[in-house]
Design an enzyme around this catalytic site. Structure first.
Site, PDB file in Angstrom:
ATOM      1  N   ARG A  54       0.765  -1.293   0.246  1.00 17.92           N
ATOM      2  CA  ARG A  54       0.047  -0.077  -0.058  1.00 17.92           C
ATOM      3  C   ARG A  54       0.945   1.210   0.189  1.00 17.92           C
ATOM      4  NH1 ARG A  54       1.708   2.192   3.717  1.00 17.92           N
ATOM      5  NH2 ARG A  54       0.458   4.008   3.447  1.00 17.92           N
ATOM      6  N   ALA A  56       0.608   5.022  -2.178  1.00 18.83           N
ATOM      7  CA  ALA A  56       0.527   5.153  -3.682  1.00 18.83           C
ATOM      8  C   ALA A  56       1.621   4.875  -4.648  1.00 18.83           C
ATOM      9  CB  ALA A  56       0.105   6.824  -3.829  1.00 18.83           C
ATOM     10  N   ARG A  96      -7.733  -0.672  -7.017  1.00 23.26           N
ATOM     11  CA  ARG A  96      -7.776   0.621  -6.148  1.00 23.26           C
ATOM     12  C   ARG A  96      -7.921   1.688  -7.099  1.00 23.26           C
ATOM     13  NH1 ARG A  96      -4.351   1.393  -0.955  1.00 23.26           N
ATOM     14  NH2 ARG A  96      -6.574   2.099  -0.112  1.00 23.26           N
ATOM     15  N   ASP A 244      -2.313  10.816  -2.493  1.00 27.85           N
ATOM     16  CA  ASP A 244      -2.768   9.586  -3.451  1.00 27.85           C
ATOM     17  C   ASP A 244      -3.149  10.251  -4.858  1.00 27.85           C
ATOM     18  OD1 ASP A 244      -3.194   8.554  -0.767  1.00 27.85           O
ATOM     19  OD2 ASP A 244      -2.912   6.638  -2.140  1.00 27.85           O
TER      20      ASP A 244
HETATM   21  O1  MRU Z   1      -4.918   3.102   1.813  1.00 28.21           O
HETATM   22  P1  MRU Z   1      -3.484   3.417   2.023  1.00 28.21           P
HETATM   23  O2  MRU Z   1      -2.690   3.008   3.141  1.00 28.21           O
HETATM   24  O3  MRU Z   1      -2.707   3.046   0.668  1.00 28.21           O
HETATM   25  O4  MRU Z   1      -3.214   5.066   1.739  1.00 28.21           O
HETATM   26  C1  MRU Z   1      -1.954   5.752   1.622  1.00 28.21           C
HETATM   27  C2  MRU Z   1      -1.951   7.095   1.902  1.00 28.21           C
HETATM   28  O5  MRU Z   1      -2.959   7.712   1.950  1.00 28.21           O
HETATM   29  C3  MRU Z   1      -0.599   7.616   1.651  1.00 28.21           C
HETATM   30  O6  MRU Z   1      -0.463   8.738   2.685  1.00 28.21           O
HETATM   31  C4  MRU Z   1      -0.407   8.060   0.411  1.00 28.21           C
HETATM   32  O7  MRU Z   1      -0.419   6.914  -0.632  1.00 28.21           O
HETATM   33  C5  MRU Z   1       1.030   8.815  -0.039  1.00 28.21           C
HETATM   34  S1  MRU Z   1       2.328   7.304   0.448  1.00 28.21           S
HETATM   35  C6  MRU Z   1       3.701   8.157  -0.088  1.00 28.21           C
END
Ligand code: MRU
Length: 356
Positions: A54, A56, A96, A244
């Protein structure tokens, strides 16, 4: 612990021979560090959907290596190869919807697949391997540069609040929002970091506090609803969060709860920075209203992480995984090319025109 063992951990990489992707299963952290292999499209889809991998940038990198691995199993050439490759990419892309890095990486892989479809099989695979590796190498470089720019916003001893996890586990090295903290620590600086636990999936508790604590950074875990009091107490000099998808007007989607932190920061006069690579900026998306917000299983709120269910059977739950922080609440967007300031529609356009 040596800080390099935290910041240099790669949580996504190809397995020997490249026919699978190896990841750290983030759902098991912080209690267990387990590496798993993803060798099929279904396994890759499931790992992204269930947040085994997980963040982004990390899901983009995983998809890149994933497509290179899957290409080995496509028994076709030319147009037929491309058609099957694109079908698999569409499938992974549907895991996703919010983080643009996933579709961005898949598009890159598909355009290489198209360009090399007439080559002999071994050359085709080698080209896809190279592209996947380039996506990861570029991410490492982008995170390092974001960390430098982000660090210029902090003084030694600064109090920082962060939400969710935007560290090495969410990227490939250093991270985005956590990158300046690791870099500063390497240079002997100290910070007092407050990490929101980040309900309902606890990325702040399980991952951010794990990474920062392991690196010897002063980290205090708080529940999401405690952000206001630590700001009011005067303990926070800056908020640093990841993203994201950033729309062309500067609206930024990030983990659910981020926009509330930004609203609080505005109230208390605390600068609120969004840190992310340009691969997270979607200039085809005019505003936050155009960003698709992933809705997740209600059971994540009602049951997950409790020893027994904490909500009546059948009660309605609303579980959006992300929210959009309005551009008017953002002090600066930190990219690998520098710190963008409002008005973001102008600064973002300038950045992309320059890149062309
Ligand atoms: O649902 P997730 O855990 O994938 O959400 C991740 C986030 O919201 C992070 O802050 C984002 O992806 C930035 S990661 C560098």
């Amino acid at each position: 612990m040596d800080i390099r063992s935290v910041t240099h951990v790669k949580n996504v990489y190809p397995s020997a021979g490249g026919a699978a992707v190896t990841i750290i299963d983030q759902t098991l952290l912080p209690n267990e560090v387990k590496y798993i292999e993803l060798a099929s499209a279904e396994a890759l889809y499931e790992a992204i959907k269930l947040l085994r991998v997980r963040g982004a940038p990390a899901i983009g990198i995983c998809a890149g290596f994933g497509m290179a691995a899957l290409a080995r199993g496509i028994d076709a050439d030319g147009e037929d190869f491309v058609r099957e490759f694109e079908r698999l990419a569409d499938y992974l892309n549907s895991s996703r919807p919010t983080a643009v890095n996933l579709s961005w990486a898949l598009k890159r892989m598909c355009s290489v697949a198209r360009a090399v479809s007439a080559l002999p099989r071994a050359e085709r695979i080698a080209a896809l391997d190279r592209e996947a590796q380039a996506i990861q190498d570029e991410d490492i470089d982008m995170c390092r540069r974001i960390s430098e720019y982000g660090l210029s916003l902090l003084h030694d001893g600064a109090g920082v609040l962060t939400h969710c996890n935007a560290g090495p586990l969410a990227t490939s090295r250093y991270g985005t929002a956590l990158g300046p903290l690791f870099l500063g620590r390497e240079r002997g600086m100290n910070f007092h970091v407050f990490s929101d636990e980040t309900r309902p999936l606890l990325q702040g508790a399980r991952l951010t506090s794990y990474e920062l604590h392991a690196a010897g950074i002063d980290i205090t875990l708080i529940c999401d609803n405690m952000a206001s009091i630590v700001m009011k107490n005067g303990w926070i000099d800056a908020c640093l969060v990841g993203c994201d998808r950033i729309a062309a007007n500067g609206d930024a989607a990030n983990k659910i709860g981020t926009s509330g932190v930004a609203i609080l920061a505005k109230h208390y006069g605390i600068p609120f920075y969004v840190l992310g690579p340009t691969s997270t900026i979607d200039m085809d998306c005019p505003s936050g209203d155009d960003i698709e917000i992933e809705l997740r299983d209600p059971e994540e709120i009602a049951e997950k992480f409790y020893s027994k269910r904490m909500a009546p059977e059948g009660v309605k739950c609303y579980n959006p995984a992300f929210d959009v922080t309005d551009h008017s609440l953002i002090t600066g967007i930190v990219t690998e090319h520098g710190i963008l300031r409002p008005p973001f529609d102008v600064s973002l356009r300038g950045l992309f025109n320059q890149k062309r």
